[in-house]
Design a protein around this motif. Structure first.
Motif, PDB file in Angstrom:
ATOM      1  N   UNK A 136       0.829  -1.199   0.000  1.00 17.18           N
ATOM      2  CA  UNK A 136       0.000   0.000   0.000  1.00 17.18           C
ATOM      3  C   UNK A 136       0.868   1.255   0.000  1.00 17.18           C
ATOM      4  N   UNK A 137       0.529   2.178  -0.865  1.00 20.68           N
ATOM      5  CA  UNK A 137       1.230   3.464  -0.926  1.00 20.68           C
ATOM      6  C   UNK A 137       0.232   4.501  -1.405  1.00 20.68           C
ATOM      7  N   UNK A 138       0.637   5.465  -2.221  1.00 21.44           N
ATOM      8  CA  UNK A 138      -0.262   6.505  -2.702  1.00 21.44           C
ATOM      9  C   UNK A 138      -0.252   6.489  -4.228  1.00 21.44           C
ATOM     10  N   UNK A 139      -1.333   6.886  -4.888  1.00 21.59           N
ATOM     11  CA  UNK A 139      -1.372   6.802  -6.351  1.00 21.59           C
ATOM     12  C   UNK A 139      -0.300   7.609  -7.062  1.00 21.59           C
ATOM     13  N   UNK A 140       0.303   8.591  -6.410  1.00 17.86           N
ATOM     14  CA  UNK A 140       1.327   9.385  -7.095  1.00 17.86           C
ATOM     15  C   UNK A 140       2.730   8.793  -6.937  1.00 17.86           C
ATOM     16  N   UNK A 141       2.865   7.658  -6.210  1.00 19.72           N
ATOM     17  CA  UNK A 141       4.160   7.013  -6.015  1.00 19.72           C
ATOM     18  C   UNK A 141       4.430   6.057  -7.168  1.00 19.72           C
ATOM     19  N   UNK A 142       5.659   6.103  -7.739  1.00 16.78           N
ATOM     20  CA  UNK A 142       6.034   5.217  -8.843  1.00 16.78           C
ATOM     21  C   UNK A 142       6.359   3.828  -8.326  1.00 16.78           C
ATOM     22  N   UNK A 143       5.958   2.810  -9.075  1.00 17.26           N
ATOM     23  CA  UNK A 143       6.214   1.430  -8.681  1.00 17.26           C
ATOM     24  C   UNK A 143       6.187   0.527  -9.911  1.00 17.26           C
ATOM     25  N   UNK A 144       6.891  -0.604  -9.822  1.00 15.27           N
ATOM     26  CA  UNK A 144       6.876  -1.592 -10.907  1.00 15.27           C
ATOM     27  C   UNK A 144       5.987  -2.785 -10.584  1.00 15.27           C
ATOM     28  N   UNK A 145       5.407  -2.838  -9.391  1.00 12.45           N
ATOM     29  CA  UNK A 145       4.584  -3.986  -9.009  1.00 12.45           C
ATOM     30  C   UNK A 145       3.108  -3.790  -9.326  1.00 12.45           C
ATOM     31  N   UNK A 146       2.780  -2.709  -9.971  1.00 17.10           N
ATOM     32  CA  UNK A 146       1.411  -2.404 -10.389  1.00 17.10           C
ATOM     33  C   UNK A 146       1.417  -0.995 -10.947  1.00 17.10           C
ATOM     34  N   UNK A 147       0.326  -0.591 -11.551  1.00 16.48           N
ATOM     35  CA  UNK A 147       0.283   0.781 -12.092  1.00 16.48           C
ATOM     36  C   UNK A 147      -0.299   1.782 -11.097  1.00 16.48           C
ATOM     37  N   UNK A 148      -0.651   1.294  -9.898  1.00 16.09           N
ATOM     38  CA  UNK A 148      -1.043   2.157  -8.779  1.00 16.09           C
ATOM     39  C   UNK A 148      -2.261   3.021  -9.089  1.00 16.09           C
TER      40      UNK A 148
ATOM     41  N   UNK B 156       3.697   1.779 -13.224  1.00 16.82           N
ATOM     42  CA  UNK B 156       3.204   3.155 -13.314  1.00 16.82           C
ATOM     43  C   UNK B 156       3.706   3.777 -14.622  1.00 16.82           C
ATOM     44  N   UNK B 157       2.965   4.740 -15.176  1.00 20.30           N
ATOM     45  CA  UNK B 157       3.164   5.150 -16.572  1.00 20.30           C
ATOM     46  C   UNK B 157       4.429   5.923 -16.892  1.00 20.30           C
ATOM     47  N   UNK B 158       5.276   6.223 -15.908  1.00 18.82           N
ATOM     48  CA  UNK B 158       6.515   6.953 -16.219  1.00 18.82           C
ATOM     49  C   UNK B 158       7.643   6.018 -16.629  1.00 18.82           C
ATOM     50  N   UNK B 159       7.403   4.692 -16.564  1.00 13.47           N
ATOM     51  CA  UNK B 159       8.472   3.713 -16.765  1.00 13.47           C
ATOM     52  C   UNK B 159       8.822   3.572 -18.240  1.00 13.47           C
ATOM     53  N   UNK B 160      10.015   4.039 -18.623  1.00  9.02           N
ATOM     54  CA  UNK B 160      10.423   4.048 -20.029  1.00  9.02           C
ATOM     55  C   UNK B 160      10.784   2.659 -20.535  1.00  9.02           C
ATOM     56  N   UNK B 161      11.085   1.729 -19.625  1.00 13.88           N
ATOM     57  CA  UNK B 161      11.431   0.375 -20.043  1.00 13.88           C
ATOM     58  C   UNK B 161      10.223  -0.449 -20.453  1.00 13.88           C
ATOM     59  N   UNK B 162       9.038   0.017 -20.097  1.00 20.12           N
ATOM     60  CA  UNK B 162       7.817  -0.718 -20.435  1.00 20.12           C
ATOM     61  C   UNK B 162       7.354  -0.255 -21.815  1.00 20.12           C
TER      62      UNK B 162
END
Length: 410
Positions: free
Chosen positions: A84-96, A138-144
């Motif tokens: 659990x975190x906040x929707x504005x936090x970047x993560x690779x385990x989901x798009x939050x 999350x949508x900032x990930x350039x590798x995806x």
């Protein structure tokens, strides 16, 4: 002795004299001068038609999505991270829960291959280990790869923006109505003590969201055509935007810091929608003042089609088309986003019934100093919940249920 002499004539050659040649060149120059603007206008007319056709395809995709799932694609939907975190936090385990409504439309705009990549787990580096879960990071990930892909249907040919520092650009965005209050978080409880998944709604967040989120789409909440009480033909579903070129265009870049943004105080924008107008360059009013600082390089308008953040894929019907956008200090805050385009004199919008309209910059937009409608608005300020839009015809077109009467063409 008498001799007869034959008179010889000098040989003659046919051709232009210098004066005639200069006259011909001058005529050609005049014709070219007259023709080039007409050719350029014809090219722009063709690009504008192509842009409109893209919007029609998105309108058809919206209706096909609704027919398939009996709801609209959620703006601010997706998957939760593992912790659990906040929707504005970047993560690779989901798009939050940060995906735009455009992601769900991919199978309906002939992007089935891309959708298969999104909908399934992804082994980015081909080492046998899953790098990204289904529906991506999350949508900032350039590798995806999907998030960095330019989708032809999402690009207006009149917009020259391309490449880094953006990922996949879009010129079309969801309409969130005539208020920016609680626009980033809407309908979910995401305070600092959030420790459970999935993010839950509370009475407080629901009341605040219901009062302010008056557009066709509602952040983090599913909706249907039947929720558009004003009628699909009277309500804007999506609006056009122009993407950032890194030139301090006030329609595409966010100011930051000091006196140039509201420093995370989104109330400044809520109570004074035209607050950022004071920072325009008086000699070039389409641009910010030369000294105005700009939010980070990756924060330009339309830079991530997959992200639900206001700067990337939201429009509001507050400021008239091609007005400046206004920052609360960062790309992921409750920023005020106007409709814009590279076309002359206005921009396209997609109505809920699938019709595409060209809205001029001069559309009647009410009192631009009036406070936005929000939970604690009052009749004295003309902004209590349920009020007619303070922003005239433009605001009325952006709201789905305030019962404004739309009379005549627009």
């Amino acid at each position: 002795m008498h001799r007869d002499f034959k008179h010889s004539r000098p040989a003659t050659t046919s051709g232009f004299t210098l004066v005639e040649l200069l006259v011909v060149i001058a005529i050609i120059g005049v014709l070219v001068g007259l023709l080039l603007p007409a050719v350029q206008a014809a090219r722009e007319a063709a690009r504008r038609m192509s842009c409109s056709n893209n919007f029609k395809q998105l309108g058809l995709a919206l209706h096909n999505y609704h027919s398939a799932y009996n709801e609209l694609p959620m703006h601010g939907g997706g998957t939760h991270p593992t912790v659990a975190t906040h929707p504005w936090v970047n993560t690779t385990t989901g798009n939050n829960m940060r995906l735009s409504m455009l992601v769900g439309l991919m199978p309906f705009v002939e992007q089935q291959g891309l959708w298969e990549m999104i909908a399934n787990p992804n082994d980015f580096d081909q080492d046998g280990t899953i790098d990204f879960p289904a529906m991506g990071p999350t949508p900032e990930n350039i590798d995806y790869v999907p998030w960095a892909t330019d989708i032809p249907t999402l690009r207006c040919p009149s917009d020259p923006g391309k490449g880094l520092p953006s990922l996949g650009r879009t010129n079309y965005a969801a309409n969130l109505g005539d208020s920016t209050d609680y626009m980033r978080d809407g309908y979910v409880y995401v305070r600092n003590d959030s420790s459970v998944l999935p993010y839950a709604a509370t009475n407080a967040t629901a009341q605040r969201t219901n009062a302010a989120h008056r557009g066709f789409f509602i952040v983090h909440k599913s909706s249907q055509f039947r929720d558009v009480l004003d009628g699909l033909s009277n309500t804007i579903a999506m609006g056009e935007l122009t993407t950032d070129l890194g030139d301090k265009d006030a329609r595409t870049s966010l100011t930051s810091g000091g006196t140039y943004s509201t420093n995370n105080n989104h109330w400044t924008i809520v109570v004074t929608p035209n607050w950022c107008e004071q920072h325009l360059d008086p000699e070039r009013p389409q641009f910010w003042r030369p000294e105005a600082p700009i939010v980070g390089a990756t924060s330009g308008r339309g830079f991530r089609w997959a992200s639900f953040n206001p700067t990337f894929t939201m429009i509001h019907t507050v400021r008239p088309p091609n007005s400046e956008i206004c920052s609360a200090g960062a790309v992921n805050r409750n920023n005020l986003m106007s409709v814009s385009s590279r076309h002359q004199g206005g921009a396209h919008v997609l109505m809920g019934d699938g019709a595409v309209k060209f809205i001029t910059d001069s559309i009647e937009a009410g009192n631009q100093s009036n406070r936005m409608v929000y939970q604690w608005g009052t009749a004295a300020f003309n902004n209590s919940p349920g009020s007619a839009s303070p922003y005239g015809l433009w605001g009325a077109l952006g709201t789905r249920g305030a019962r404004e009467v739309i009379d005549g063409e627009f």
